[in-house]
Design an enzyme around this catalytic site. Structure first.
Site, mmCIF file in Angstrom:
data_model
loop_
_atom_site.group_PDB
_atom_site.id
_atom_site.type_symbol
_atom_site.label_atom_id
_atom_site.label_comp_id
_atom_site.label_asym_id
_atom_site.label_seq_id
_atom_site.Cartn_x
_atom_site.Cartn_y
_atom_site.Cartn_z
ATOM 1 N N GLU A 39 19.167 53.231 12.903
ATOM 2 C CA GLU A 39 19.770 51.899 12.773
ATOM 3 C C GLU A 39 19.455 51.405 11.360
ATOM 4 O O GLU A 39 18.281 51.252 11.002
ATOM 5 C CB GLU A 39 19.183 50.952 13.813
ATOM 6 N N LYS B 40 9.394 32.051 21.154
ATOM 7 C CA LYS B 40 8.842 32.430 19.850
ATOM 8 C C LYS B 40 9.969 32.936 18.948
ATOM 9 O O LYS B 40 10.455 34.053 19.099
ATOM 10 C CB LYS B 40 7.775 33.528 19.989
ATOM 11 N N GLU C 107 16.455 43.811 24.685
ATOM 12 C CA GLU C 107 17.735 44.016 24.010
ATOM 13 C C GLU C 107 17.373 44.540 22.632
ATOM 14 O O GLU C 107 16.857 43.797 21.800
ATOM 15 C CB GLU C 107 18.491 42.688 23.970
ATOM 16 N N CYS D 137 22.825 44.018 16.046
ATOM 17 C CA CYS D 137 22.505 45.161 16.907
ATOM 18 C C CYS D 137 23.771 45.854 17.395
ATOM 19 O O CYS D 137 23.721 47.018 17.769
ATOM 20 C CB CYS D 137 21.634 44.722 18.080
HETATM 21 P P1 NDP Z 1 11.003 43.020 15.250
HETATM 22 O O1 NDP Z 1 11.331 43.796 16.468
HETATM 23 O O2 NDP Z 1 9.737 43.293 14.555
HETATM 24 O O3 NDP Z 1 11.020 41.438 15.544
HETATM 25 C C1 NDP Z 1 11.702 40.810 16.619
HETATM 26 C C2 NDP Z 1 10.823 39.701 17.188
HETATM 27 O O4 NDP Z 1 9.643 40.263 17.750
HETATM 28 C C3 NDP Z 1 10.338 38.692 16.144
HETATM 29 O O5 NDP Z 1 10.244 37.413 16.729
HETATM 30 C C4 NDP Z 1 8.959 39.223 15.807
HETATM 31 O O6 NDP Z 1 8.119 38.235 15.279
HETATM 32 C C5 NDP Z 1 8.482 39.682 17.174
HETATM 33 N N1 NDP Z 1 7.405 40.660 17.151
HETATM 34 C C6 NDP Z 1 7.058 41.505 16.140
HETATM 35 N N2 NDP Z 1 5.988 42.252 16.503
HETATM 36 C C7 NDP Z 1 5.653 41.872 17.759
HETATM 37 C C8 NDP Z 1 4.637 42.273 18.671
HETATM 38 N N3 NDP Z 1 3.767 43.223 18.381
HETATM 39 N N4 NDP Z 1 4.572 41.675 19.875
HETATM 40 C C9 NDP Z 1 5.472 40.722 20.218
HETATM 41 N N5 NDP Z 1 6.437 40.291 19.392
HETATM 42 C C10 NDP Z 1 6.541 40.865 18.174
HETATM 43 O O7 NDP Z 1 12.196 43.202 14.263
HETATM 44 P P2 NDP Z 1 12.165 42.939 12.693
HETATM 45 O O8 NDP Z 1 12.486 41.524 12.573
HETATM 46 O O9 NDP Z 1 10.951 43.360 12.003
HETATM 47 O O10 NDP Z 1 13.299 43.938 12.211
HETATM 48 C C11 NDP Z 1 13.013 45.319 12.062
HETATM 49 C C12 NDP Z 1 14.176 46.139 12.524
HETATM 50 O O11 NDP Z 1 14.408 45.869 13.906
HETATM 51 C C13 NDP Z 1 15.495 45.810 11.864
HETATM 52 O O12 NDP Z 1 15.643 46.435 10.663
HETATM 53 C C14 NDP Z 1 16.464 46.296 12.925
HETATM 54 O O13 NDP Z 1 16.622 47.662 12.800
HETATM 55 C C15 NDP Z 1 15.777 45.980 14.219
HETATM 56 N N6 NDP Z 1 16.207 44.695 14.794
HETATM 57 C C16 NDP Z 1 17.080 44.720 15.822
HETATM 58 C C17 NDP Z 1 17.534 43.529 16.338
HETATM 59 C C18 NDP Z 1 18.490 43.485 17.436
HETATM 60 O O14 NDP Z 1 19.217 42.494 17.561
HETATM 61 N N7 NDP Z 1 18.536 44.490 18.280
HETATM 62 C C19 NDP Z 1 17.128 42.244 15.806
HETATM 63 C C20 NDP Z 1 16.168 42.321 14.740
HETATM 64 C C21 NDP Z 1 15.749 43.522 14.286
HETATM 65 P P3 NDP Z 1 7.964 38.001 13.662
HETATM 66 O O15 NDP Z 1 9.222 38.455 13.053
HETATM 67 O O16 NDP Z 1 7.759 36.540 13.592
HETATM 68 O O17 NDP Z 1 6.781 38.764 13.244
#
Ligand code: NDP
Length: 456
Positions: A358, A156, A231, A265
């Protein structure tokens, strides 16, 4: 059936790049069914044939490097040079894990009455949930070892950046990957991600994203005792001692925090500088930050693109508004696009929000310290523990500090975190489990112990 349409934007222009069907929970169920149906045949493929399949995927990614890089650069807003480097890494990941099917070794263990030995079995259907910052790269870190170990996949991608995952799945099929082994569902996390987490037919979730969603995934996966690797976020320190090569440390610092527009990250977003070196370091840093070329991701000389979305720009902006101590800023284009100029905050209290949360955007904080002990205390004063850097001309000190930091991936006199051949992952609330390197295979296999009685 898919429910409606997903409009995929180009963050540099805010224009619609593509419209694709938006998957829902029933699409996830169907994808899990396909993956489960494909599993027995895929796990039975001989190790050498599975290795050849992974090499074929690596080759086809190399052949389509420029096409995939263009798509990633446009959809994620990242500089085209960076996107090409990421596609190279995707190809390397599959080449690296093509060495694994024939090296999934077990142990023989001395016991009485027969022979005891271990084998590694695949888990079954694994659910991979990935974010928008390095869309295909992070997916590859999970797909490579998952496929090498004989699992089948439901991937996904993030709703904001599904395009390279969808194209990759087509290419993998072209390269001979059997039908059903890799399935991509492009739909919202709260619907499709959540369904994968609760689905009883999914054996494991590998997740990269925010600590907040990671927490809900760990809780949800507990219902079916799914294996989970997480992660998550980071607030990584970049520690610069006065005895370091200050010019080198200052020249490298912007790339370590403003790379991918800070949406990384591993971003070294807390720059800890020994007080005696503050003035010299800040002078060099200002020159480097103001020189960063921010602009069109498709232009060859661009070093930093826009943020991923309007929402992300608003969140990042909240750390700079309201009298934040801006020491200096770089530039950013006007007009359409989710632009944000690279920004350095100083002085910042270690307890301030910008020093603790973050930010996931191009905002760095600089915090002075006096002693080695204080540097270690400040560096570890966070809920996160993903990565970090130590810059010092004293090798003994650099190693002492590296051992004292609570973080999974450290570099000395360098800011790199990620290599295909070395393990990657966090301590504390940056997650658990390791990706990449030989260790990733542990998270996609179960160890089985078999005793064969030979009689006494
Ligand atoms: P999320 O953690 O929301 O998203 C990461 C993935 O998880 C996406 O594919 C998202 O889907 C999916 N997801 C969201 N909600 C759920 C759920 N309830 N159950 C299962 N999967 C889910 O990160 P965001 O993209 O919203 O970013 C928000 C913050 O997260 C950023 O500002 C940053 O601080 C942090 N982040 C950290 C990352 C890292 O590499 N450690 C990467 C990205 C974000 P979808 O987006 O399609 O809804």
């Amino acid at each position: 059936m898919s429910s409606g349409t997903l409009q995929v934007l180009e963050p540099a222009t805010e224009a619609v790049l593509q419209e694709i069907p938006r998957a829902d929970a029933s699409d996830v169920d169907r994808a899990v069914e396909h993956a489960a149906a494909a599993f027995p045949a895929w796990r039975a493929v001989s190790p050498s044939d599975r290795a050849a399949q992974l090499r074929a995927i690596s080759d086809i990614v190399r052949e389509h490097r420029d096409e995939l890089a263009q798509l990633e650069a446009r959809n994620a807003g990242k500089p085209i040079g960076d996107a090409r480097g990421e596609m190279d890494m995707v190809a390397q990941v599959f080449a690296y894990y093509s060495g694994s099917p024939e090296r999934l070794l077990g142990d023989t263990i001395p016991v009485s009455g027969g022979h005891a030995f271990t084998v590694r079995e695949p888990l079954g259907v694994v659910g991979l949930i990935v974010p928008w910052n390095f869309p295909l790269t992070i997916a590859a870190w999970k797909m490579g070892p998952a496929l090498a170990a004989g699992n089948t996949i439901v991937l996904k991608p993030a709703e904001l950046t599904p395009l390279t995952a969808l194209r990759f799945a087509e290419l993998a099929r072209e390269a001979g990957l059997p039908e059903g082994v890799l399935n991509v569902v492009a739909g919202p996390g709260s619907v499709c991600g959540a369904r994968l987490v609760e689905h009883p037919g999914v054996a494991k979730i590998a997740f990269t994203g925010s600590t907040e969603v990671g927490r809900s995934i760990a809780a949800g996966a507990a219902q079916t005792i799914k294996r989970v690797t997480l992660e998550l976020g980071g607030k990584s320190p970049n520690i610069v001692f006065a005895d370091a090569d200050l010019a080198a440390a200052a020249a490298a610092a912007p790339g370590a925090v403003f790379g991918n527009a800070g949406q990384d990250c591993c971003a070294r977003s807390r720059i800890l500088v020994q007080r005696a070196a503050m003035d010299e370091f800040m002078g060099e840093l200002e020159a480097a930050v103001t020189a960063i070329r921010v602009g069109d991701p498709l232009s060859e000389d661009t070093e930093m693109g826009p943020l991923i979305s309007a929402g992300q720009r608003e969140t990042v902006g909240s750390f700079v508004d309201n009298g934040a101590p801006v020491a200096f800023r770089g530039s950013a284009p006007d007009g359409p696009g989710f632009w944000f100029a690279p920004t350095v905050l100083c002085p910042v209290d270690p307890g301030a929000r910008a020093a603790r949360e973050e930010i996931f955007g191009p905002v760095a904080v600089v915090i002075p310290f006096d002693s080695e002990k204080e540097a270690i205390r400040l560096a570890n004063d966070t809920i996160y523990g993903l990565s970090g850097s130590i810059w010092s001309g004293d090798g003994g000190r650099a190693l002492r500090v590296a051992r004292a930091l609570d973080a999974g991936v450290l570099s000395i006199n360098s800011n790199t975190s990620v290599r295909v051949a070395t393990p990657f992952g966090g301590f504390k609330q940056s997650g658990y489990g390791r990706e990449l390197g030989p260790h990733a295979l542990d998270a996609y296999t179960e160890v089985k112990s078999i005793f064969f009685a030979t009689g006494v």
